[in-house]
Design an enzyme around this catalytic site. Sequence first.
Site, PDB file in Angstrom:
ATOM      1  N   ASN A   9       6.296  14.779  -0.580  1.00  0.00           N
ATOM      2  CA  ASN A   9       6.377  16.013   0.208  1.00  0.00           C
ATOM      3  C   ASN A   9       6.604  17.154  -0.774  1.00  0.00           C
ATOM      4  O   ASN A   9       7.708  17.314  -1.297  1.00  0.00           O
ATOM      5  CB  ASN A   9       7.539  15.888   1.210  1.00  0.00           C
ATOM      6  CG  ASN A   9       7.848  17.203   1.905  1.00  0.00           C
ATOM      7  OD1 ASN A   9       7.048  18.136   1.866  1.00  0.00           O
ATOM      8  ND2 ASN A   9       9.000  17.267   2.554  1.00  0.00           N
ATOM      9  N   LYS A  11       6.634  20.273  -0.282  1.00  0.00           N
ATOM     10  CA  LYS A  11       7.326  21.450   0.291  1.00  0.00           C
ATOM     11  C   LYS A  11       6.572  22.723  -0.118  1.00  0.00           C
ATOM     12  O   LYS A  11       5.355  22.692  -0.269  1.00  0.00           O
ATOM     13  CB  LYS A  11       8.797  21.466  -0.112  1.00  0.00           C
ATOM     14  CG  LYS A  11       9.462  20.109   0.178  1.00  0.00           C
ATOM     15  CD  LYS A  11      10.947  20.119   0.084  1.00  0.00           C
ATOM     16  CE  LYS A  11      11.460  18.714   0.409  1.00  0.00           C
ATOM     17  NZ  LYS A  11      12.905  18.638   0.490  1.00  0.00           N
ATOM     18  N   HIS A  99      10.753  17.091  10.037  1.00  0.00           N
ATOM     19  CA  HIS A  99      11.495  17.142   8.769  1.00  0.00           C
ATOM     20  C   HIS A  99      12.743  18.006   8.979  1.00  0.00           C
ATOM     21  O   HIS A  99      12.697  19.007   9.689  1.00  0.00           O
ATOM     22  CB  HIS A  99      10.609  17.719   7.658  1.00  0.00           C
ATOM     23  CG  HIS A  99      11.261  17.584   6.312  1.00  0.00           C
ATOM     24  ND1 HIS A  99      12.221  18.465   5.872  1.00  0.00           N
ATOM     25  CD2 HIS A  99      11.134  16.650   5.344  1.00  0.00           C
ATOM     26  CE1 HIS A  99      12.638  18.068   4.673  1.00  0.00           C
ATOM     27  NE2 HIS A  99      11.998  16.973   4.333  1.00  0.00           N
ATOM     28  N   GLU A 101      14.155  20.195   7.255  1.00  0.00           N
ATOM     29  CA  GLU A 101      14.022  21.620   6.940  1.00  0.00           C
ATOM     30  C   GLU A 101      13.339  22.362   8.085  1.00  0.00           C
ATOM     31  O   GLU A 101      13.658  23.512   8.381  1.00  0.00           O
ATOM     32  CB  GLU A 101      13.271  21.794   5.614  1.00  0.00           C
ATOM     33  CG  GLU A 101      14.183  21.431   4.443  1.00  0.00           C
ATOM     34  CD  GLU A 101      13.473  20.857   3.234  1.00  0.00           C
ATOM     35  OE1 GLU A 101      12.254  21.058   3.097  1.00  0.00           O
ATOM     36  OE2 GLU A 101      14.149  20.181   2.428  1.00  0.00           O
ATOM     37  N   GLU A 171      15.956  10.122   6.691  1.00  0.00           N
ATOM     38  CA  GLU A 171      16.350  11.003   5.590  1.00  0.00           C
ATOM     39  C   GLU A 171      17.704  11.643   5.882  1.00  0.00           C
ATOM     40  O   GLU A 171      17.764  12.659   6.583  1.00  0.00           O
ATOM     41  CB  GLU A 171      15.322  12.134   5.432  1.00  0.00           C
ATOM     42  CG  GLU A 171      13.925  11.669   5.133  1.00  0.00           C
ATOM     43  CD  GLU A 171      13.136  12.765   4.444  1.00  0.00           C
ATOM     44  OE1 GLU A 171      12.729  12.547   3.298  1.00  0.00           O
ATOM     45  OE2 GLU A 171      12.959  13.843   5.032  1.00  0.00           O
ATOM     46  N   GLY A 177      17.458  16.752  -1.658  1.00  0.00           N
ATOM     47  CA  GLY A 177      17.488  17.798  -2.674  1.00  0.00           C
ATOM     48  C   GLY A 177      18.849  17.976  -3.324  1.00  0.00           C
ATOM     49  O   GLY A 177      19.101  18.960  -4.013  1.00  0.00           O
ATOM     50  N   SER A 216      16.503  12.342  -2.313  1.00  0.00           N
ATOM     51  CA  SER A 216      16.763  12.156  -3.748  1.00  0.00           C
ATOM     52  C   SER A 216      16.262  10.814  -4.289  1.00  0.00           C
ATOM     53  O   SER A 216      16.931  10.173  -5.105  1.00  0.00           O
ATOM     54  CB  SER A 216      18.250  12.349  -4.067  1.00  0.00           C
ATOM     55  OG  SER A 216      18.652  13.659  -3.714  1.00  0.00           O
TER      56      SER A 216
HETATM   57  P1  PGA Z   1      14.157  15.141  -2.065  1.00  0.00           P
HETATM   58  O1  PGA Z   1      13.464  15.537  -0.650  1.00  0.00           O
HETATM   59  O2  PGA Z   1      13.455  13.901  -2.546  1.00  0.00           O
HETATM   60  O3  PGA Z   1      13.930  16.337  -2.950  1.00  0.00           O
HETATM   61  O4  PGA Z   1      15.593  14.887  -1.783  1.00  0.00           O
HETATM   62  C1  PGA Z   1      13.115  14.559   0.290  1.00  0.00           C
HETATM   63  C2  PGA Z   1      12.494  15.209   1.495  1.00  0.00           C
HETATM   64  O5  PGA Z   1      12.894  16.309   1.880  1.00  0.00           O
HETATM   65  O6  PGA Z   1      11.572  14.632   2.113  1.00  0.00           O
END
Ligand code: PGA
Length: 254
Positions: A9, A11, A99, A101, A171, A177, A216
Amino acid sequence: MRKDMIAGNWKMHATHLETIQMVQKLSYRLDAADYDRVDVVVCPPFTALRSAQTVIETDHLEIDLGAQHCYFEEKGAFTGEVSPQMLAKLSVSYVLAGHSERRQVFGETDADVNKKVKAIFAAGMVPIMCCGETDEEREQGMTEEKVGAQVRLGLQGLTTDQVTSIVLAYEPIWAIGTGKTASADDAGDMCTFVRNTVAEQFGEAADSVRILYGGSVKPGNIAGLMAKRDIDGALVGGASLDPDTFASIVRYWI
Ligand code: PGA
């Protein structure tokens, strides 16, 4: 019986030119044996999908294309939105839905996610539907309540066939992140919980659902996660932006 999937992803990163380079670099690091074992998916921003599609088709790559979002309507006066049908025309196979976000920054509700999931299927693509708890919810012992509700409401009204092909991603929001990963044991237990929740509603179809862990994920922790019975892959954010790093996550057994 469930094929592994590693999805990147990206982003809000990568212009369409950077995307071409990233997809090509990734493809140089993977071979036919990797694609036999793992479905490799990249989800660049909307503006880079056409370029990614062109590289994938021109170079006959086995990388699948994913999108990060779509609206649930087919067309109309929805300024700024993109429809599932528009994505399907760009050879997009997967679309993220729910997601954290999108939920936290853009206010998407479980009902929105459910509409989106149905619209993605209606356009012939497969949703990757995300769920996960916040730090606070975890501390209050509400993880299962929160995740269970997200899964039930997100899948409401789907057919058994649709559920069989859907991809879910657990997640934990506190791990996204942040560099903090859930332990492989905790992540595995939560993915088992997600599968059981699907089974309560859809019975045996739950055995076919691919469940990814996200938060992560790195080359150093992927193998431990993949060893868990109910973890079928990973949704990778930050670490998917570097093709070398992402390729070593894809080849997690090496
Ligand atoms: P990350 O993000 O691997 O940077 O923690 C995962 C995600 O948001 O799908």
